[in-house]
Enzyme design. Structure first.
Site, PDB file in Angstrom:
ATOM      1  N   CYS A  93       0.838  -1.213   0.000  1.00 22.95           N
ATOM      2  CA  CYS A  93       0.000   0.000   0.000  1.00 22.95           C
ATOM      3  C   CYS A  93       0.870   1.259   0.000  1.00 22.95           C
ATOM      4  O   CYS A  93       1.617   1.502   0.950  1.00 22.95           O
ATOM      5  CB  CYS A  93      -0.906  -0.066   1.222  1.00 22.95           C
ATOM      6  SG  CYS A  93      -1.621   1.484   1.751  1.00 22.95           S
ATOM      7  N   CYS A 137       0.234   3.682   2.865  1.00 22.00           N
ATOM      8  CA  CYS A 137       0.770   3.112   4.107  1.00 22.00           C
ATOM      9  C   CYS A 137       2.254   3.421   4.241  1.00 22.00           C
ATOM     10  O   CYS A 137       2.754   3.710   5.330  1.00 22.00           O
ATOM     11  CB  CYS A 137       0.559   1.601   4.143  1.00 22.00           C
ATOM     12  SG  CYS A 137      -1.170   1.104   4.115  1.00 22.00           S
TER      13      CYS A 137
END
Length: 98
Positions: A23, A26
């Site tokens: 991600c 993230c």
């Protein structure tokens, strides 16, 4: 390894970052969380949980998008937000609980 239940029963606020290695947002949160950790010191705890390695926990807490950040204190969910957050906003939220 500590159990999740033991981590969140802390009297100190605990910021949980549900993330995934694949991600992009993230990965953007990583240095932000490091800054938060440096600024709050031992007044709070920050834990990262990989949703791919902890699918059961992700299901229990209904994590549908990453990053999802949650603050727990005394086993109680106090705050929840998804997406990239600014360090100052997270620090202000944590400060409500210590």
């Amino acid at each position: 390894m500590e159990k999740f239940e033991d981590i969140i029963k802390s009297e100190k606020p605990v910021l949980i970052d549900f993330f995934a290695t694949w991600c992009g947002p993230c990965q953007m949160m990583h240095p932000i969380l490091e800054e938060v950790a440096k600024n709050v010191g031992d007044k709070a705890r920050i834990i990262k949980i990989d949703i791919d390695k902890n699918q059961e926990l992700s299901t229990v807490y209904n994590v549908r998008s990453v990053p999802t950040l949650m603050i727990f204190k005394d086993r109680e969910l106090k705050y929840r937000v998804s997406g990239v957050q600014q360090a100052a906003a997270l620090e202000a939220e944590l400060a409500k609980y210590y």
